[in-house]
Design a protein around this motif. Structure first.
Motif, PDB file in Angstrom:
ATOM      1  N   LYS A  33       0.860  -1.187   0.000  1.00 43.68           N
ATOM      2  CA  LYS A  33       0.000   0.000   0.000  1.00 43.68           C
ATOM      3  C   LYS A  33       0.899   1.240   0.000  1.00 43.68           C
ATOM      4  O   LYS A  33       1.356   1.702   1.045  1.00 43.68           O
TER       5      LYS A  33
ATOM      6  N   LYS B 114       0.424   4.313  -0.629  1.00 43.44           N
ATOM      7  CA  LYS B 114      -0.089   5.584  -0.127  1.00 43.44           C
ATOM      8  C   LYS B 114       0.492   5.913   1.243  1.00 43.44           C
ATOM      9  O   LYS B 114       0.756   7.071   1.566  1.00 43.44           O
ATOM     10  N   GLN B 115       0.745   4.870   2.054  1.00 42.23           N
ATOM     11  CA  GLN B 115       1.277   5.115   3.395  1.00 42.23           C
ATOM     12  C   GLN B 115       2.740   5.570   3.373  1.00 42.23           C
ATOM     13  O   GLN B 115       3.278   6.008   4.388  1.00 42.23           O
ATOM     14  N   TYR B 116       3.351   5.500   2.185  1.00 42.33           N
ATOM     15  CA  TYR B 116       4.724   5.986   2.043  1.00 42.33           C
ATOM     16  C   TYR B 116       4.781   7.298   1.256  1.00 42.33           C
ATOM     17  O   TYR B 116       5.847   7.737   0.843  1.00 42.33           O
TER      18      TYR B 116
ATOM     19  N   LYS C 258      10.103   7.678   2.274  1.00 42.10           N
ATOM     20  CA  LYS C 258       9.100   8.467   2.992  1.00 42.10           C
ATOM     21  C   LYS C 258       9.773   9.486   3.916  1.00 42.10           C
ATOM     22  O   LYS C 258       9.343  10.645   4.001  1.00 42.10           O
TER      23      LYS C 258
END
Length: 625
Positions: free
Chosen positions: A399, A401-403, A460
């Motif tokens: 996923k 998006k979390q990064y 990130k």
């Protein structure tokens, strides 16, 4: 009496030569289109050159030349500076399928089956009806042997059309010249150029020169003189061994007792561990392994899981290493950020493997495209069947998006970055003989996902810092635009000089403030000037850096004295090592003699080494010299 139909059918049955099989099924080996046939041929020849050079401890220098032949045919030349091939082996290496030295060896190598380059020779004679030309020489004292070869597809044996000694400039090495029906394409990911660029990244010790059909030359220079660590042949590890393989090993072992069989047939099993496995399986340590049944073999497999066995040796592997992945990416791409990661060895079917990952972000990479996913297996680029590969699936499972990375609709993420994934293994589980994709093995996907997540976390963190820096820059732009206007307005109202607002800016931004003042000496001190470098830390953390002042002459009475002085032609670089605590201040003073006003006016600005530009006010900030 009529002959039974089964007997008539039996008369038609006969064995098929492996060369005949691949002659009719060349797509299995990666020769299913004209552009791909060219890439596959170059790939197989370059892989052989790299393997040979590394095994001989030679830094590879490889020439890949593609020329126009008659009609739609292309001539491919691959030449290397490797150890060469002894005369007796040359026909078999290039004109006999399934002939090689690596199939039974449990160690990492680019090729295993002995099909690749001989398949290219076969494709050449099918499409162009031409023989392949080979030159090879083992050292400067030995002659260079020239062969013209084809494959007898009925027998899978070499047809030697010419065998002679020739003059050759290379002291050692091998050259293959092969003509075939193929096409040269540009501007695609699946092209000779992209294949060689990927190969140069993953093999940074190699120098590769490409000469295109139009005469254009491209050099992929090596980034290191470090030859990869040679993989060593090892025994299989008990973790992940399959039942059928274990039964075969039990049936064909030369050992007469079970405990010694375990000790000398598997890696990381000593005498004590072998005895513990026998006891856990409920089997006699002294029993003959040949007498064990299928049920006994299943008990052994179960015991392998119960008994603590050391992790597999990585001696059979030759990973690229994080440092060389970094150098390879940096050499071929101009980007803002690079991070790497490598997992510890894991086991698949009794053989160890390692996943290595590199990520490169920013620069001129397209922002709206899908990630440039570069897949490699044993240092070989995988250009085709990306969607059918376990390495791709592992990336898609994350996923993103979390990064801080977009992933619209799932699948591969989008953004200006390259993701490099390499699997190093004794036996890579490819989906087909063309070796385009890694099979969906659960442990391989898991290890790949964990490695990719590690570099994603680093990305990130970098993106977070970049966001903070952008906010700081926007804040500083506003401050440096508004405060001067305010200062000028207030000064005009109270009829006073405009004050120096740098301390205010530094205070608001939490920066390190550097201020230089120059005072002229008294009348009795003609030509003397006193210089003061004052430093104040408005930040919340301690600042450590080097302070540089470049001057055209020597300084007098420095307080404190410089840590180091470096001569720069007619100038001197005076360097102080500085540590300033939060809200702390330091001052550095010295005297200049004989400097005129013009020299002082154009004096080099103060340089702060070791801090970011956005963290310093009043001086030039640079990274480490």
């Amino acid at each position: 009496m009529q002959t039974p139909i089964a007997e008539e059918l039996a008369k038609r049955q006969k064995s098929i030569s492996v060369a005949e099989f691949f002659e009719k099924n060349r797509h299995i080996l990666g020769f299913d289109s004209a552009p791909r046939a060219l890439i596959t041929t170059v790939k197989e020849a370059v892989d052989n050159s790299l393997d040979a050079c590394e095994e001989a401890g030679i830094l590879p220098d490889i020439l890949v030349q593609v020329e126009r032949g008659e009609g739609d045919y292309l001539i491919i030349i691959v030449e290397d500076n490797g150890p060469g091939i002894v005369k007796a082996q040359i026909p078999k290496v290039f004109a006999k399928l399934l002939y090689g030295s690596r199939f039974h060896a449990l160690k990492q190598s680019r090729g295993q089956q002995g099909i690749g380059i001989s398949a290219a020779v076969l494709y050449s004679q099918i499409t162009a009806g031409k023989y392949t030309k080979i030159i090879s020489r083992v050292d400067h004292k030995s002659p260079a042997h020239y062969f013209e070869l084809m494959i007898n597809t009925s027998t899978n044996e070499p047809d030697i059309l010419k065998d002679e000694i020739i003059e050759w400039v290379r002291p050692h090495g091998t050259r293959i010249e092969i003509e075939m029906g193929a096409s040269y394409v540009k501007g695609r990911k699946q092209s000779v150029y992209e294949y060689l660029k990927s190969t140069a990244i993953i093999n940074p010790h190699a120098r590769i020169r490409l000469v295109e059909p139009d005469g254009n030359e491209i050099l992929f220079e090596r980034a290191t003189d470090e030859i990869p660590k040679q993989a060593e042949e090892v025994l299989p590890h008990p973790h992940g061994i399959e039942l059928g393989t274990l039964i075969k090993m039990l049936q064909h072992t030369e050992r007469q007792k079970l405990a010694p069989f375990l000790r000398y047939s598997f890696s990381k099993i000593g005498l004590q561990t072998a005895e513990e496995i026998c006891d856990a399986a409920g089997l006699d340590r002294e029993g003959d392994p040949h007498d064990l049944t299928r049920n006994d073999a299943m008990k052994l497999l179960d015991a392998f899981k119960k008994v603590k066995i050391m992790a597999p040796s990585t001696n059979s592997l030759s990973p690229i290493t994080e440092d060389l992945i970094y150098k390879g990416l940096k050499k071929e791409y101009s980007v803002d950020f690079i991070a790497t990661a490598a997992r510890k060895p894991a086991i698949y079917s009794g053989n160890p493997f390692v996943i290595e990952v590199g990520i490169a972000y920013g620069g001129n990479l397209p922002k709206e495209d899908k990630v440039n996913l570069m897949r490699f297996a044993n240092r070989v680029p995988l250009l085709y069947q990306q969607g059918a590969c376990a390495l791709t699936h592992a990336v898609e499972n994350i996923k993103w998006k979390q990064y801080g990375i977009g992933q619209p609709g799932g699948g591969l993420p989008i953004g200006p970055f390259i993701l490099l994934i390499h699997i190093a293994s004794v036996n890579v589980p490819f989906t087909s003989e063309s070796k385009d994709a890694v099979a969906d093995i659960e442990i391989i996907e898991e290890e790949t996902e964990l490695a990719v997540k590690e570099v994603a976390r680093k990305l990130k963190t970098y993106l977070g810092k970049q966001g903070d820096l952008q906010k700081r820059r926007e804040k500083e732009v506003i401050i440096t635009k508004i405060l001067p206007l305010l200062a000028k307005k207030v000064s005009s109202i109270v009829d006073k000089d405009v004050p120096d607002i740098q301390p205010v800016v530094a205070n608001i931004m939490g920066n390190l403030l550097v201020k230089r003042t120059i005072e002229k000496g008294t009348e009795s001190q003609s030509g003397v000037h006193f210089v003061s470098l004052s430093i104040r830390n408005y930040g919340a953390t301690q600042k450590k850096f080097k302070l540089h002042q470049i001057l055209p002459g020597e300084i007098k009475s420095p307080s404190p004295p410089p840590t180091n002085i470096v001569s720069l032609g007619n100038n001197y670089d005076y360097i102080w090592d500085v540590t300033v605590s939060p809200a702390g201040a330091k001052a550095f003073r010295f005297m200049l003699e004989g400097a005129d006003e013009n020299e002082l006016k154009y004096m080099e600005e103060v340089i702060v080494e070791g801090l970011e530009e956005d963290d310093v006010t009043g001086a030039k900030a640079v990274g480490e010299f």
